[in-house]
Design an enzyme around this catalytic site. Structure first.
Site, short mmCIF file in Angstrom:
data_model
loop_
_atom_site.label_atom_id
_atom_site.label_comp_id
_atom_site.label_asym_id
_atom_site.label_seq_id
_atom_site.Cartn_x
_atom_site.Cartn_y
_atom_site.Cartn_z
N GLN A 45 4.66 9.16 1.94
CA GLN A 45 5.03 8.74 0.59
C GLN A 45 6.47 8.23 0.56
O GLN A 45 7.32 8.69 1.33
CB GLN A 45 4.92 9.93 -0.37
N ASN A 46 6.72 7.31 -0.39
CA ASN A 46 8.07 6.80 -0.64
C ASN A 46 8.69 6.12 0.57
O ASN A 46 9.91 6.06 0.70
CB ASN A 46 9.00 7.93 -1.12
N ARG A 47 7.82 5.64 1.47
CA ARG A 47 8.30 5.00 2.70
C ARG A 47 9.17 5.96 3.53
O ARG A 47 9.99 5.53 4.33
CB ARG A 47 9.08 3.71 2.40
N PHE A 48 8.96 7.26 3.30
CA PHE A 48 9.68 8.27 4.07
C PHE A 48 8.78 8.73 5.22
O PHE A 48 8.30 9.86 5.26
CB PHE A 48 10.09 9.44 3.16
N LYS B 187 0.86 -1.17 0.00
CA LYS B 187 0.00 0.00 0.00
C LYS B 187 0.90 1.22 0.00
O LYS B 187 1.98 1.20 0.60
CB LYS B 187 -0.87 0.03 1.26
#
Ligand SMILES: Cc1cc2nc3c(=O)[nH]c(=O)nc-3n(C[C@H](O)[C@H](O)[C@H](O)COP(=O)(O)O)c2cc1C
Length: 223
Positions: free
Chosen positions: A189-192, A13
């Site tokens: 977002q972006n696993r950040f 996700k």
């Protein structure tokens, strides 16, 4: 649709929440705020995973949060269960609220204390009668031969207690999780992701009240 188990590498996700800026609240205020927000979006917001230790290592299971104040988190269980025995031998505990529907989790580390008997009495008294009888009969985490065996014991206790209040059994009651570290995690977002962890301001690991702003410093962590 969610991917089936044979497509685990493709299962993901994306997260896209508002940026979670430096919290300026004490941890208790922030946890209360996040709990109330979870209550609008999560089916059982008070379900939390608690991890305990024994000589073989950690083990985890879900319990229900039943109280929250500056002293920490209150839950109820069988003192003779696996977790009950583990916590009385080694009070170190970790707690996780998996609020994925909010793209959030809260992670807590601390020490468990046996709750005051009055607190356990007060909560036991408001449980449904069936749960009171179940707690009286259950030898949580012990082997049982069959479901029929459990039902027979339940029916016998229900008959014996007919017409009177169910007393809280000595083997059942609360643990209060006192806290020395609490992290608030918000997916991005972006696993950040945003991670803010409250640690003891003195650099130690003694538990502290969650409303005592001077006891805590808050640090952002890489995701
Ligand atoms: C949603 C949910 C809520 C639960 N709440 C409790 C609870 O409040 N107290 C409890 O003792 N067990 C609760 N359980 C059962 C525990 O997960 C666990 O099976 C049980 O306490 C035995 O754990 P132990 O053998 O590690 O002691 C709950 C399970 C689920 C799935």
């Amino acid at each position: 649709m969610t991917e089936p188990v044979d497509r685990l590498p493709q299962t993901r996700k994306t997260y896209d929440s508002a940026v979670f800026e430096h919290p300026d609240a004490a941890p208790l205020d922030l946890l209360r705020q996040w709990y109330d927000e979870a209550a609008d979006h999560v089916r059982e917001p008070n379900a939390m995973t608690v991890s305990t230790l024994d000589e073989w290592g950690p083990s985890s299971r879900i319990v229900l949060l039943k109280g929250l104040d500056e002293r920490g988190l209150l839950f109820f269980t069988d003192y003779d269960s696996a977790k009950g025995r583990q916590l009385q031998a080694d009070p170190r505990i970790a707690v996780n609220f998996p609020w994925q529907d909010m793209e959030r989790q809260v992670r807590i580390r601390g020490l468990a204390e046996v709750a005051a008997p009055e607190d356990s009495d007060a909560y036991f008294a408001v449980r449904p009668r069936g749960s009171q009888i179940g707690a009286t009969v259950s030898k949580q985490s012990q082997p049982v031969t069959s479901r029929e065996q459990m039902q027979t014991e339940y029916d016998a206790a229900a008959a014996e207690l007919e017409g009177r209040d169910v007393p809280r059994p000595d083997h059942w009651g609360g643990f209060r999780v006192r806290v020395f570290e609490i992290e608030f995690w918000q997916g991005q977002q972006n696993r950040f992701h945003d991670r803010w962890v409250f640690r003891r301001a003195d650099g130690g690991h003694d538990v502290a009240d969650l409303d005592d702003a001077s006891a805590w410093e808050v640090v952002r962590l890489y995701p």
